[in-house]
Design an enzyme around this catalytic site. Structure first.
Site: not given
Length: 532
Positions: A409, A363-364, A367, A387, A442, A398, A406, A359, A447, A378
């Site tokens: 991390y 995710h990246e 982008h 995001e 941020d 995923d 998960e 995931d 985020h 952004y």
């Protein structure tokens, strides 16, 4: 007469004054209706849902006639064509619709981030307009046709400020090139230079600077490298198969030539010089878990976009996907730097090697898709949508749960994750617009506030009752179609949450029909998270 979008702005613009005669009319005539929604900031249309009959027009002729019909609403004097540039026309074979993307122009200079999308149905009629348009750009010193400051001096100003932020940067991944724009920031419009500063040392950064082209002042700046992470067998001990290339009888490299222009995986061997060295092996059995995951998950993400949405790599034209693992030492991050993916190994406490999570990889790479389509800026709400889109498609690729990161991390904390689309509040993010973060940290909460749109996407797919609103779930597949269609055809750089709602409704209408269950569920999902 409409009011100026900013008190004190001059209402005069230097344009030709040719009269026009509309060649077509909205079906509901020219009166204002609920189908024309105006920007609170600019008092110009940000959504037009009135059907517009083509009357024999097509292509650019239809687009110009359509915009001329709403000329007064946009507060445009003179030739509409002086205020827009047609960037692209895309035909969607699945829905038999056409989608046009335009750029606002002022005296031949693009207005940064202010783009518009116009949509045409299978009968050739315009169905909707989404976007933002800044009216009445004045001709005072900020808006002068010629910059007093040279590109070289503007770059020098940005570099001096960057040194205060991160220290001295000796080498850039992309040669900085100031580009001239009209830049609108906090109620002021400036003739400005936009400058991207992309570097790896002393810390990775991809900063955008906006320098006043007359005074040299820094108008705005922000860093586009975010702080989420990666996947692999690698990393978690699972075995996976993936394409490589045989160089000789005893040499193989991590190069896949079967997808687009290729997928390649490199290592910096704990240095910070990109792209590093192409991964190689003697027997084609790979034991570097971080590299295995980065390579295999890049392939899996490519396959998802190609097989599910018909998209050939992140740019839609088969661009090479390059990944680098073992970046720096104990580096707790992964990022897209504008041209490739980069993964740290983590410190073993906060993160495992970041390429170990599918995931995160998806995710990246999303982008990159967003950058090549809607271009969501952004910062603030558009950055939160940027995001959120990456989280949504990270979860779709995923396809096992609604958590992000998960697998890699905090390995010492079972069940922990970076974010949850199902319950953003579990990780401190808002699940309703009324709870949004309104500070400046941020990049304005990109985020944190992503949780609002994430929750809407979860409700759309799975259903549920939230804040007293019941949403009927339509499943992951239809949800993904709606968000992809909205991202690639409807959203624009400064889209906010309200624009996201409208874009999702329009996308669902294109795909499933105006009276479909999908459209009703989209409306309910955004009602549930307080976005109107």
């Amino acid at each position: 007469m409409k009011k100026s979008w900013k008190k004190g702005f001059a209402l005069t613009v230097a344009l030709t004054t040719t009269a026009f005669v509309p060649l077509a009319q909205p079906m509901s005539a020219m009166a204002k209706s609920d189908e024309v929604q105006f920007s609170k900031e600019f008092d110009t249309p940000e959504f037009i849902g009135e059907p517009f009959e083509a009357d024999g027009l097509d292509g650019e002729d239809l687009i110009w006639s359509y915009l001329e019909t709403y000329q007064d609403d946009f507060q445009i004097e003179g030739d509409v064509k002086e205020h827009f540039k047609l960037l692209e026309e895309v035909e969607n074979d699945e829905t038999n619709t056409k989608h046009y993307r335009l750029q606002e122009m002022y005296n031949g200079i693009p207005v940064f981030g202010y783009q518009q999308t116009i949509h045409v149905d299978e009968d050739g009629n315009v169905t909707s307009f989404l976007g933002q348009f800044v009216p009445n750009l004045s001709s005072d010193k900020k808006m002068s046709r010629k910059a007093k400051l040279s590109e070289e001096k503007a770059l020098k100003q940005a570099l001096a400020d960057l040194e205060d932020e991160v220290g001295e940067v000796e080498e850039f991944e992309v040669e900085p090139q100031p580009e001239q724009y009209i830049y609108v920031h906090e109620g002021e419009a400036y003739l400005a230079y936009a400058i991207e500063l992309n570097f790896l040392d002393p810390v990775p950064g991809r900063w955008m600077y906006f320098v006043d082209a007359n005074t040299g002042d820094i108008i705005n700046k922000y860093n586009m490298i975010d702080t989420v992470t990666g996947t692999g067998k690698g990393v978690l001990g699972d075995e996976k198969s993936f394409e490589t290339t045989k160089q000789s009888s005893t040499s193989y490299v991590m190069r896949d030539t079967t997808r687009g222009s290729g997928i390649e995986t490199y290592t910096t061997a704990n240095s910070t010089r990109l792209p590093g060295t192409l991964m190689s092996d003697s027997d084609n059995y790979w034991t570097d878990g971080a590299a295995v995951d980065a390579h295999a998950y890049a392939q899996q993400t490519y396959d998802y976009y190609k097989n599910t949405h018909g998209r050939n790599s992140f740019d839609g034209n088969g661009a090479k996907i390059r990944s680098t693992v073992h970046y720096s030492r104990s580096y707790n991050n992964a990022f897209w730097n504008g041209s490739q993916m980069v993964y740290g190994d983590g410190d073993g406490r906060t993160f495992l090697p970041l390429s170990g999570a599918l995931d995160v990889v998806a995710h990246e790479l999303t982008h990159a898709v967003t950058e090549r389509t809607a271009g969501l800026i952004y910062q603030n709400e558009s950055g939160a949508l940027n995001e959120s889109m990456s989280d949504i498609f990270g979860a779709m690729v995923d396809d096992d749960d609604w958590l992000m990161g998960e697998d890699v991390y905090t390995p010492g904390t079972p069940g922990d994750a970076l974010r949850s689309l199902e319950d953003p509040t579990a990780y401190g993010d808002p699940d309703h617009y009324s709870k949004r973060y309104t500070g400046s940290q941020d990049n304005g909460g990109v985020h944190t506030n992503s949780g609002i749109n994430n929750k809407a996407a979860y409700l759309l797919a799975e259903g549920g009752t939230h804040y007293g609103v019941t949403v009927r779930g339509i499943g992951r597949e239809d949800t993904a179609k709606i968000y992809y269609h909205a991202l690639t055809h409807y959203l624009t750089p400064y889209s906010n949450f309200s624009a996201m709602r409208r874009a999702a409704i329009q996308a669902a209408t294109d795909l499933f029909g105006a009276n479909s269950e999908q459209v009703r569920s989209v409306q309910a999902a955004y009602d549930a998270v307080g976005v109107k």
